[in-house]
Motif scaffolding. Structure first.
Motif, short mmCIF file in Angstrom:
data_model
loop_
_atom_site.label_atom_id
_atom_site.label_comp_id
_atom_site.label_asym_id
_atom_site.label_seq_id
_atom_site.Cartn_x
_atom_site.Cartn_y
_atom_site.Cartn_z
N ALA A 127 -2.92 -34.12 13.86
CA ALA A 127 -2.44 -34.74 15.10
C ALA A 127 -3.36 -35.87 15.53
O ALA A 127 -2.91 -36.96 15.91
N ARG A 128 -4.66 -35.64 15.46
CA ARG A 128 -5.62 -36.67 15.88
C ARG A 128 -5.58 -37.88 14.95
O ARG A 128 -5.63 -39.03 15.40
N ARG A 129 -5.49 -37.64 13.64
CA ARG A 129 -5.44 -38.76 12.68
C ARG A 129 -4.19 -39.61 12.91
O ARG A 129 -4.23 -40.84 12.86
N SER A 130 -3.07 -38.93 13.14
CA SER A 130 -1.82 -39.66 13.36
C SER A 130 -1.89 -40.50 14.62
O SER A 130 -1.52 -41.68 14.62
N ALA A 131 -2.39 -39.92 15.71
CA ALA A 131 -2.49 -40.66 16.97
C ALA A 131 -3.39 -41.88 16.81
O ALA A 131 -3.07 -42.99 17.28
#
Length: 464
Positions: free
Chosen positions: A321-325
């Motif tokens: 989730a963090r990488r995508s954001a």
């Protein structure tokens, strides 16, 4: 609540000189009465959200069974003592029963205060009766299972029991858990791919999935199709890229930026980068609120990073989730910066989306002046850096309160807005009650619990 958890002694045709009369009721020990009363007290403490009688009965019954187990363990650990006088046992059982009745009645009054504030149908004395009856049944079943397990352990012996438990735990970790998670993941993926025939593909070319879009309609996923089909103004830009739209994160992000370019999104005044929750969901209320706030002169983009629910993603794939954001915010900011008059970029996230988006907003916002605003709705306690962001959080939302710190310290309410009566915090009790409230956090209307309205979007501010 206490008197029913007793047993009748005496068997017809037998005689025990030291036993009470055959027809008498065996009174619970003082420790048992105290433990059960404490269990009812904890379960009846004020909650954040209204609860059905079934939920409250199950909660109370589990606590009662746990209290009985704790009392039994204490007697085993500290040894038997001289039995208390019957009069003291009767007094403690009577006082405990009366206190339990009073606590259940007080709980009904609190439930109705919450229900009036949240426009939910109120309850009456039958609620307390259903809770009491259900709790006794649950506690009795659990105690019966506990006795059966204790009996089996006695037959096997301590050594064999420990070996059996170790083998069961190892098999669960190595075989059962991975198998269950694989099956559940497949189920999430299949559900994400199902096309709801009631949701029609957009005809406006300002939406992903439209005939001129670079992102095919069938690849958007269940939540993506709802996202691009929503809204009252078809001229607003909504771009979405699903897990099936491209095989890798980098290609999904590039596809999202390309589809934004196709729609002329970077010529709008505002671009909202919406970080979805675990399943790919973006709250329609937030997007509609933003479109109203900016008079339609806005584009909203979201890139799916998972098909699993937020709780599962938070436990097992938070880094995804963090990488995508980070990748989406950075790519949008870089493309926007090439415009003669760059649009304002606002990052939005609800719950897990706020967790994933907050790091990206802080790190990229420092180097890219175009990223100039953020709105976090219902951010989980202690997981989001709120510096420079607008926080929308209901005081009745257990998600924004729940953390291990609740065991010993009251929650921070500096970023919450009052929407219902607030329970007094108590050590341990506050943590237990909030943990139970998490189950029903979404079972209320917008503006309460973990449900939010269009104010998520109207809270967004122009950066200049």
């Amino acid at each position: 609540m206490i008197a029913p958890i007793v047993a009748v002694t005496g068997v017809a045709g037998t005689s025990r000189p030291s036993a009470p009369p055959e027809t008498s009721v065996r009174l619970p020990r003082i420790g048992t009465s105290v433990a059960l009363t404490v269990a009812v007290m904890v379960s009846s403490a004020p909650s954040l959200l209204p609860r059905p009688a079934v939920t409250q009965a199950l909660f109370t019954g589990v606590l009662m069974a746990s209290a009985l187990a704790a009392a039994w363990s204490a007697r085993r650990a500290f040894g038997s003592r001289t039995p208390a006088r019957v009069r003291l046992q009767a007094w403690s059982a009577s006082v405990g029963t009366l206190m339990s009745i009073g606590l259940l009645s007080a709980n009904v009054l609190w439930q109705n205060r919450l229900r009036v504030a949240m426009d939910v149908e109120t309850v009456d004395w039958r609620y307390a009766a259903e809770v009491a009856a259900g709790a006794i049944c649950v506690a009795s079943v659990l105690c019966g299972l506990g006795r059966a397990a204790t009996g089996i352990g006695g037959v096997l012996g301590r050594g064999r029991s420990m070996i059996l438990i170790a083998i069961a735990g190892l098999l669960s970790y190595v075989v059962v858990a991975p198998t269950v998670w694989s099956a559940v993941s497949d189920s999430f993926s299949a559900s994400n791919s199902v096309v709801d025939e009631a949701v029609s593909a957009p005809s406006s070319n300002t939406r992903s999935g439209a005939p001129a879009s670079l992102v095919p309609w069938r690849t958007l996923g269940r939540e993506g199709r709802k996202f691009v089909s929503g809204g009252l103004d078809p001229s607003t830009v909504r771009a979405y890229v699903g897990l099936d739209s491209a095989p890798t994160l980098d290609r999904r992000v590039a596809l999202a930026v390309a589809d934004l370019d196709r729609t002329g999104a970077f010529q709008r005044s505002v671009v909202v980068v919406a970080i979805p929750t675990g399943s790919g969901w973006v709250d329609e209320n937030a997007v509609t609120g933003a479109e109203n706030r900016f008079g339609g002169d806005v584009a909203t983009v979201a890139v799916q990073f998972s098909s699993a629910p937020s709780w599962a993603t938070l436990l097992f794939a938070e880094d995804d989730a963090r990488r995508s954001a980070n990748a989406v915010v950075r790519a949008v900011a870089e493309r926007a910066a090439s415009e003669p008059a760059p649009p304002d970029i606002i990052v939005y996230g609800q719950s897990l989306g706020a967790v994933a988006g907050s790091d990206a907003y802080l790190s990229i916002g420092r180097s890219s002046p175009g990223v100039c605003g953020a709105v976090w709705a219902g951010p989980p306690a202690g997981t989001v850096n709120t510096e420079g962001a607008t926080v929308v959080a209901n005081s009745s939302d257990p998600v924004v309160r729940w953390s291990a710190d609740l065991l010993w310290s009251p929650p921070s309410t500096s970023t919450t807005r009052p929407d219902a009566p607030m329970p007094m915090w108590l050590p341990i009790v506050g943590f237990v009650q909030t943990s139970v409230d998490l189950v029903a956090a979404l079972d209320v209307d917008a503006g309460h619990g973990h449900r939010y309205g269009t104010d998520q979007g109207t809270a967004m501010h122009r950066c200049r």
